[in-house]
Design an enzyme around this catalytic site. Structure first.
Site, short mmCIF file in Angstrom:
data_model
loop_
_atom_site.label_atom_id
_atom_site.label_comp_id
_atom_site.label_asym_id
_atom_site.label_seq_id
_atom_site.Cartn_x
_atom_site.Cartn_y
_atom_site.Cartn_z
N SER A 29 0.96 -1.37 -0.15
CA SER A 29 0.05 0.04 -0.03
C SER A 29 0.87 1.35 -0.07
CB SER A 29 -0.93 0.05 1.09
OG SER A 29 -1.45 -1.09 1.57
N HIS A 60 -3.61 0.15 -4.17
CA HIS A 60 -2.81 -0.75 -5.04
C HIS A 60 -3.16 -0.97 -6.37
CE1 HIS A 60 -1.48 -3.52 -1.63
NE2 HIS A 60 -2.29 -2.67 -1.06
N HIS A 82 -4.51 -9.92 -1.94
CA HIS A 82 -4.57 -10.37 -0.33
C HIS A 82 -5.31 -11.34 -0.23
CE1 HIS A 82 -3.26 -5.79 -0.57
NE2 HIS A 82 -2.36 -6.12 0.49
N TYR A 84 -7.54 -11.69 2.10
CA TYR A 84 -8.92 -11.14 2.66
C TYR A 84 -9.83 -10.63 1.47
CZ TYR A 84 -6.69 -6.34 2.01
OH TYR A 84 -6.05 -5.41 1.70
N GLU A 85 -9.19 -10.43 0.20
CA GLU A 85 -10.12 -10.38 -0.89
C GLU A 85 -10.75 -11.37 -1.35
OE1 GLU A 85 -8.12 -7.48 -3.88
OE2 GLU A 85 -6.36 -7.88 -2.84
N ALA A 112 2.60 -2.48 4.59
CA ALA A 112 2.22 -1.69 5.81
C ALA A 112 1.82 -2.50 6.86
CB ALA A 112 0.82 -0.89 5.23
N MET A 209 -1.45 -8.15 6.92
CA MET A 209 -2.39 -9.13 6.30
C MET A 209 -1.75 -9.47 4.87
SD MET A 209 -5.90 -6.93 6.81
CE MET A 209 -6.23 -6.23 8.32
N SER A 210 -0.48 -9.49 4.77
CA SER A 210 0.09 -10.10 3.60
C SER A 210 1.53 -10.66 3.81
CB SER A 210 0.31 -8.63 2.68
OG SER A 210 1.29 -7.91 3.07
N ASN A 233 0.54 2.59 11.71
CA ASN A 233 -0.26 2.72 12.71
C ASN A 233 0.19 2.10 13.75
OD1 ASN A 233 -1.72 0.49 10.87
ND2 ASN A 233 -2.25 0.19 12.78
N HIS A 245 -8.31 2.25 7.26
CA HIS A 245 -7.69 2.00 6.14
C HIS A 245 -7.17 3.42 5.56
CE1 HIS A 245 -6.12 -0.34 2.94
NE2 HIS A 245 -6.97 0.37 2.06
#
Ligand code: HPA
Length: 277
Positions: A29, A60, A82, A84-85, A112, A209-210, A233, A245
Protein backbone atom coordinates in the site's frame (compact mmCIF):
# COMPACT_ATOMS: atom_id res chain seq x y z
CA UNK A 1 -1.27 -24.53 -12.35
CA UNK A 2 2.23 -25.23 -13.68
CA UNK A 3 1.04 -24.74 -17.25
CA UNK A 4 -0.57 -21.43 -16.35
CA UNK A 5 2.65 -20.29 -14.71
CA UNK A 6 4.59 -21.26 -17.85
CA UNK A 7 2.12 -19.32 -20.03
CA UNK A 8 2.40 -16.25 -17.86
CA UNK A 9 6.21 -16.48 -17.85
CA UNK A 10 6.18 -16.63 -21.66
CA UNK A 11 3.90 -13.55 -21.81
CA UNK A 12 6.16 -11.71 -19.41
CA UNK A 13 9.35 -12.65 -21.27
CA UNK A 14 7.87 -11.45 -24.56
CA UNK A 15 7.32 -8.03 -23.03
CA UNK A 16 10.75 -7.69 -21.45
CA UNK A 17 13.13 -5.83 -23.72
CA UNK A 18 16.33 -7.46 -22.45
CA UNK A 19 18.10 -9.42 -19.76
CA UNK A 20 16.64 -11.71 -17.18
CA UNK A 21 15.35 -9.83 -14.14
CA UNK A 22 17.47 -10.51 -11.11
CA UNK A 23 15.55 -8.85 -8.32
CA UNK A 24 11.84 -8.22 -7.79
CA UNK A 25 10.28 -5.84 -5.32
CA UNK A 26 6.64 -6.21 -4.32
CA UNK A 27 5.29 -2.82 -3.33
CA UNK A 28 2.55 -2.73 -0.71
CA UNK A 29 0.00 0.00 0.00
CA UNK A 30 1.23 3.41 -1.05
CA UNK A 31 4.84 2.39 -1.60
CA UNK A 32 4.91 2.92 -5.31
CA UNK A 33 7.13 6.05 -5.06
CA UNK A 34 10.20 3.97 -5.81
CA UNK A 35 8.99 3.77 -9.42
CA UNK A 36 10.57 7.15 -9.99
CA UNK A 37 13.98 5.66 -9.12
CA UNK A 38 13.74 3.04 -11.86
CA UNK A 39 14.80 3.56 -15.45
CA UNK A 40 11.62 2.02 -16.81
CA UNK A 41 12.18 -0.12 -19.92
CA UNK A 42 8.81 -1.93 -19.87
CA UNK A 43 5.45 -1.55 -18.22
CA UNK A 44 3.11 -4.53 -18.12
CA UNK A 45 -0.38 -4.43 -16.67
CA UNK A 46 -1.28 -7.49 -14.60
CA UNK A 47 -4.30 -8.13 -16.87
CA UNK A 48 -1.84 -8.91 -19.68
CA UNK A 49 -0.41 -11.84 -17.77
CA UNK A 50 -2.63 -14.93 -17.63
CA UNK A 51 -3.42 -15.93 -14.06
CA UNK A 52 -2.04 -12.79 -12.43
CA UNK A 53 -4.57 -11.67 -9.81
CA UNK A 54 -5.60 -8.01 -9.97
CA UNK A 55 -6.11 -6.36 -6.59
CA UNK A 56 -9.35 -4.51 -5.98
CA UNK A 57 -7.97 -2.66 -2.96
CA UNK A 58 -7.66 1.10 -3.06
CA UNK A 59 -4.00 2.12 -3.07
CA UNK A 60 -2.87 -0.94 -5.03
CA UNK A 61 -2.09 -0.35 -8.70
CA UNK A 62 -1.85 -3.46 -10.86
CA UNK A 63 1.26 -3.22 -12.96
CA UNK A 64 4.71 -4.60 -13.30
CA UNK A 65 7.63 -2.35 -14.21
CA UNK A 66 10.94 -3.58 -15.54
CA UNK A 67 14.11 -1.54 -15.64
CA UNK A 68 17.48 -1.01 -14.07
CA UNK A 69 18.32 0.35 -10.66
CA UNK A 70 22.02 0.76 -9.97
CA UNK A 71 22.57 -1.42 -13.02
CA UNK A 72 20.56 -4.34 -11.59
CA UNK A 73 17.68 -5.62 -13.76
CA UNK A 74 14.70 -5.13 -11.47
CA UNK A 75 10.99 -5.90 -11.64
CA UNK A 76 8.72 -3.73 -9.53
CA UNK A 77 5.31 -5.17 -8.72
CA UNK A 78 3.09 -2.20 -8.06
CA UNK A 79 0.19 -3.69 -6.17
CA UNK A 80 -0.51 -7.11 -4.74
CA UNK A 81 -3.53 -9.23 -3.97
CA UNK A 82 -4.54 -10.24 -0.48
CA UNK A 83 -6.10 -13.28 1.12
CA UNK A 84 -8.83 -11.07 2.61
CA UNK A 85 -10.06 -10.18 -0.89
CA UNK A 86 -11.30 -13.74 -1.12
CA UNK A 87 -8.54 -15.06 -3.35
CA UNK A 88 -7.04 -18.43 -2.73
CA UNK A 89 -3.56 -18.84 -1.38
CA UNK A 90 -2.45 -20.20 -4.75
CA UNK A 91 -3.77 -17.06 -6.51
CA UNK A 92 -1.70 -14.94 -4.15
CA UNK A 93 1.35 -17.11 -4.68
CA UNK A 94 0.97 -17.13 -8.47
CA UNK A 95 3.00 -13.99 -9.25
CA UNK A 96 5.86 -15.29 -7.10
CA UNK A 97 5.95 -18.54 -9.04
CA UNK A 98 6.01 -16.55 -12.29
CA UNK A 99 8.82 -14.30 -11.09
CA UNK A 100 10.86 -17.30 -9.95
CA UNK A 101 10.46 -19.04 -13.30
CA UNK A 102 11.28 -15.81 -15.09
CA UNK A 103 14.67 -16.06 -13.41
CA UNK A 104 14.74 -13.71 -10.43
CA UNK A 105 17.02 -14.75 -7.59
CA UNK A 106 16.02 -12.27 -4.92
CA UNK A 107 12.63 -11.06 -3.76
CA UNK A 108 11.96 -8.02 -1.59
CA UNK A 109 8.48 -7.77 -0.09
CA UNK A 110 7.15 -4.55 1.39
CA UNK A 111 4.02 -4.00 3.41
CA UNK A 112 2.13 -1.76 5.78
CA UNK A 113 1.88 -3.05 9.33
CA UNK A 114 0.56 -2.15 12.74
CA UNK A 115 3.19 -1.71 15.44
CA UNK A 116 2.88 -4.08 18.38
CA UNK A 117 6.30 -3.58 19.97
CA UNK A 118 5.98 -0.62 22.36
CA UNK A 119 9.29 0.81 21.08
CA UNK A 120 7.84 1.21 17.59
CA UNK A 121 6.57 4.58 16.43
CA UNK A 122 4.33 5.36 13.50
CA UNK A 123 6.57 5.99 10.48
CA UNK A 124 9.29 3.56 11.60
CA UNK A 125 10.36 0.65 9.44
CA UNK A 126 10.93 -2.97 10.35
CA UNK A 127 13.00 -5.55 8.53
CA UNK A 128 11.50 -8.98 9.11
CA UNK A 129 13.76 -11.41 10.95
CA UNK A 130 11.01 -14.04 11.03
CA UNK A 131 7.24 -14.40 10.88
CA UNK A 132 4.30 -16.08 12.54
CA UNK A 133 1.69 -17.37 10.12
CA UNK A 134 -1.64 -16.73 11.79
CA UNK A 135 -3.62 -16.66 8.54
CA UNK A 136 -5.02 -20.11 9.10
CA UNK A 137 -3.83 -21.26 5.70
CA UNK A 138 -0.61 -22.24 3.99
CA UNK A 139 0.07 -21.45 0.31
CA UNK A 140 1.76 -24.80 -0.23
CA UNK A 141 -1.29 -26.80 0.81
CA UNK A 142 -2.41 -29.01 -2.05
CA UNK A 143 0.26 -27.66 -4.39
CA UNK A 144 2.49 -30.34 -5.76
CA UNK A 145 5.45 -28.75 -7.41
CA UNK A 146 7.94 -31.03 -9.16
CA UNK A 147 11.37 -31.11 -7.48
CA UNK A 148 10.16 -29.16 -4.44
CA UNK A 149 10.26 -30.72 -0.98
CA UNK A 150 6.84 -31.75 0.38
CA UNK A 151 7.63 -30.36 3.82
CA UNK A 152 9.50 -27.13 3.31
CA UNK A 153 12.00 -26.01 5.94
CA UNK A 154 11.25 -22.48 7.14
CA UNK A 155 13.96 -22.09 9.74
CA UNK A 156 15.52 -19.20 7.81
CA UNK A 157 12.90 -17.53 5.62
CA UNK A 158 14.50 -14.09 5.56
CA UNK A 159 18.06 -14.09 4.26
CA UNK A 160 20.56 -12.81 6.86
CA UNK A 161 22.80 -11.25 4.18
CA UNK A 162 19.87 -9.34 2.72
CA UNK A 163 18.80 -8.24 6.21
CA UNK A 164 22.30 -6.85 6.74
CA UNK A 165 22.07 -4.96 3.45
CA UNK A 166 18.68 -3.49 4.42
CA UNK A 167 20.15 -2.42 7.76
CA UNK A 168 23.18 -0.87 6.09
CA UNK A 169 20.90 0.92 3.61
CA UNK A 170 18.75 2.28 6.46
CA UNK A 171 21.83 3.58 8.26
CA UNK A 172 23.11 5.33 5.19
CA UNK A 173 19.80 7.06 4.41
CA UNK A 174 19.11 7.69 8.14
CA UNK A 175 15.91 5.72 8.52
CA UNK A 176 14.72 4.27 11.84
CA UNK A 177 14.68 0.58 11.07
CA UNK A 178 13.96 -2.20 13.56
CA UNK A 179 14.42 -5.90 13.11
CA UNK A 180 11.46 -7.93 14.23
CA UNK A 181 8.83 -10.60 13.89
CA UNK A 182 5.77 -10.06 11.70
CA UNK A 183 2.55 -11.84 12.48
CA UNK A 184 0.28 -12.33 9.47
CA UNK A 185 -3.47 -12.39 9.95
CA UNK A 186 -6.10 -13.03 7.31
CA UNK A 187 -8.05 -9.78 7.83
CA UNK A 188 -9.90 -7.85 6.56
CA UNK A 189 -10.95 -6.63 9.99
CA UNK A 190 -8.22 -5.16 12.11
CA UNK A 191 -7.41 -6.99 15.33
CA UNK A 192 -8.96 -6.62 18.75
CA UNK A 193 -6.80 -5.30 21.61
CA UNK A 194 -7.02 -8.78 23.18
CA UNK A 195 -5.61 -10.36 20.03
CA UNK A 196 -2.77 -7.85 19.93
CA UNK A 197 -1.92 -8.66 23.55
CA UNK A 198 -1.73 -12.34 22.61
CA UNK A 199 0.46 -11.59 19.59
CA UNK A 200 2.79 -9.54 21.79
CA UNK A 201 3.11 -12.50 24.16
CA UNK A 202 3.84 -14.76 21.23
CA UNK A 203 6.77 -12.52 20.36
CA UNK A 204 5.33 -10.54 17.43
CA UNK A 205 6.56 -6.99 16.83
CA UNK A 206 4.22 -5.99 14.02
CA UNK A 207 1.01 -7.24 12.45
CA UNK A 208 -0.20 -7.24 8.87
CA UNK A 209 -2.31 -9.00 6.27
CA UNK A 210 0.19 -9.94 3.57
CA UNK A 211 3.79 -10.97 2.83
CA UNK A 212 3.86 -14.36 4.56
CA UNK A 213 2.23 -16.40 1.74
CA UNK A 214 4.57 -14.81 -0.80
CA UNK A 215 7.62 -15.38 1.40
CA UNK A 216 6.78 -19.07 1.90
CA UNK A 217 6.30 -19.69 -1.82
CA UNK A 218 9.45 -17.75 -2.64
CA UNK A 219 11.41 -20.02 -0.32
CA UNK A 220 9.87 -23.06 -1.95
CA UNK A 221 11.10 -21.68 -5.28
CA UNK A 222 14.59 -21.24 -3.81
CA UNK A 223 14.57 -17.43 -3.85
CA UNK A 224 16.38 -15.25 -1.34
CA UNK A 225 13.84 -13.17 0.51
CA UNK A 226 13.85 -9.90 2.42
CA UNK A 227 10.77 -8.11 3.73
CA UNK A 228 10.27 -4.60 5.04
CA UNK A 229 7.26 -3.26 6.94
CA UNK A 230 6.33 0.36 7.22
CA UNK A 231 4.67 0.89 10.60
CA UNK A 232 1.66 2.86 9.44
CA UNK A 233 -0.24 2.77 12.75
CA UNK A 234 -0.01 1.42 16.25
CA UNK A 235 -1.85 -1.89 16.59
CA UNK A 236 -5.26 -2.06 18.24
CA UNK A 237 -5.22 -1.21 21.92
CA UNK A 238 -1.72 0.31 21.68
CA UNK A 239 -3.30 3.73 21.33
CA UNK A 240 -6.67 5.24 22.16
CA UNK A 241 -7.41 6.11 18.55
CA UNK A 242 -9.14 3.74 16.19
CA UNK A 243 -7.51 2.28 13.09
CA UNK A 244 -8.86 3.06 9.66
CA UNK A 245 -7.68 2.09 6.22
CA UNK A 246 -7.57 5.68 4.95
CA UNK A 247 -5.12 6.61 7.69
CA UNK A 248 -3.03 3.53 7.03
CA UNK A 249 -2.86 4.56 3.35
CA UNK A 250 -2.11 8.18 4.23
CA UNK A 251 0.77 7.14 6.48
CA UNK A 252 2.04 4.76 3.81
CA UNK A 253 2.00 7.64 1.34
CA UNK A 254 3.80 9.91 3.80
CA UNK A 255 6.52 7.32 4.29
CA UNK A 256 6.86 6.80 0.56
CA UNK A 257 9.95 8.92 0.09
CA UNK A 258 11.70 7.12 2.93
CA UNK A 259 10.67 3.72 1.59
CA UNK A 260 11.96 4.75 -1.85
CA UNK A 261 15.26 5.96 -0.37
CA UNK A 262 15.60 2.73 1.59
CA UNK A 263 14.83 0.49 -1.38
CA UNK A 264 17.05 2.32 -3.84
CA UNK A 265 19.95 2.38 -1.39
CA UNK A 266 19.36 -1.33 -0.75
CA UNK A 267 19.58 -2.06 -4.49
CA UNK A 268 22.72 0.06 -4.74
CA UNK A 269 24.38 -1.98 -1.94
CA UNK A 270 23.03 -5.19 -3.44
CA UNK A 271 24.59 -4.34 -6.79
CA UNK A 272 27.97 -4.10 -5.09
CA UNK A 273 27.62 -7.09 -2.75
CA UNK A 274 28.58 -10.07 -4.86
CA UNK A 275 27.97 -12.51 -1.99
CA UNK A 276 24.35 -11.44 -1.58
CA UNK A 277 23.55 -12.18 -5.24
N1 HPA B 1 -3.30 -4.68 11.46
C1 HPA B 1 -3.26 -5.50 10.38
N2 HPA B 1 -2.81 -5.10 9.19
C2 HPA B 1 -2.35 -3.84 9.09
C3 HPA B 1 -2.35 -2.95 10.16
C4 HPA B 1 -2.85 -3.41 11.43
O1 HPA B 1 -2.88 -2.68 12.43
N3 HPA B 1 -1.84 -1.78 9.72
C5 HPA B 1 -1.53 -1.97 8.41
N4 HPA B 1 -1.84 -3.21 8.02
Amino acid sequence: MNELVAKSVAQLRRRLPEATPELAIVLGSGHSGVQSRLKVAAEIRYEKLRGFPVSQVQGHAGKLLFGRMSGVPVLLLCGRSHFYEGLSMSDIAFPIRVLAQAGIRTLVLTNAAGGINPRFRVGDFMCLSDHINFMGANPLRGESVPHAPSFLDLSQVYDPRLIRLVQAAARSVRIRLHRGIYVAVSGPSYETPAEIKVFARLGADAVGMSTVPEAIVARECGLRVAAISCITNLAAGRTRSRINHAEVLAMGAKAQTQMSDLLSQFVELYSRAAEAR
